[in-house]
Write an enzyme that holds these catalytic residues in place. Structure first.
Site: not given
Ligand code: PNS
Length: 162
Positions: A42, A91, A129
């Site tokens: 992103k 949510r 956000s």
């Molecule tokens: O605020 P967001 O963007 O919805 O948060 C998403 C988040 C950070 C919780 C998620 O993308 C995440 O855990 N990313 C780290 C990568 C990961 O562990 N993915 C899951 C296994 S593929």
């Protein structure tokens, strides 16, 4: 050792919906580590440093909340921090499918780490956000959606656009 939960996210920027989840989580767990993902997929509006600073400012009254950042897989970070839980806000039904997938993958990767979901306060069920940034971009009020310092930071970001 007490219970340590990680509350992960992009926090671009932190909203009152996030703060509601963080505050409620801090009453259940001994320590909550709010951790900002360096997300290379992103293109964020706020830098990682700015997002961390806004989170630090807005959670400074909660003694058992710590702000940090991470890269890579969430589960590896959770283990590194010796945490035993992940906190997420839900949510609406639309969040459920993605969050179920994430929680299932994370449990497959480490079954000792539990994901806890909290239903977002009804006042913030529509809040994200992305919506906040969209409103701020066109100079609409985000007054009751984000803390004052976030509103100010958004105003500065978008001051010279449009
Ligand atoms: O605020 P967001 O963007 O919805 O948060 C998403 C988040 C950070 C919780 C998620 O993308 C995440 O855990 N990313 C780290 C990568 C990961 O562990 N993915 C899951 C296994 S593929």
């Amino acid at each position: 050792m007490g219970s340590i939960a990680v509350c992960p996210g992009s926090f671009d920027p932190v909203t009152l919906g996030h703060l509601d989840i963080i505050t409620r989580g801090s009453k259940v767990f001994d320590k909550v580590i709010v951790s900002v993902l360096h997300n290379r997929n992103k293109q964020p509006l706020f830098t990682i440093e700015e997002r961390i600073e806004l989170l630090k400012q807005t959670t400074k009254e909660i003694p058992n909340v710590e702000v940090d950042h991470f890269n890579g897989l969430l589960i590896d970070y959770v283990k590194k921090k010796k945490a035993n839980a992940i906190i997420k806000g839900l949510r609406a039904v639309s969040d459920f499918e993605y969050e179920l997938q994430m929680a299932s993958i994370n449990r497959k990767l480490d079954e000792d780490v539990e994901t806890f979901f909290m239903m977002t306060n009804n006042n913030y069920s529509y809040l994200s956000s992305s919506i906040v940034k969209e409103l701020a971009k066109y100079h609409a009020s985000v007054n009751d959606l984000v803390p004052e310092i976030v509103e100010e930071a958004l105003r500065k970001k978008y001051a010279f656009s449009n």
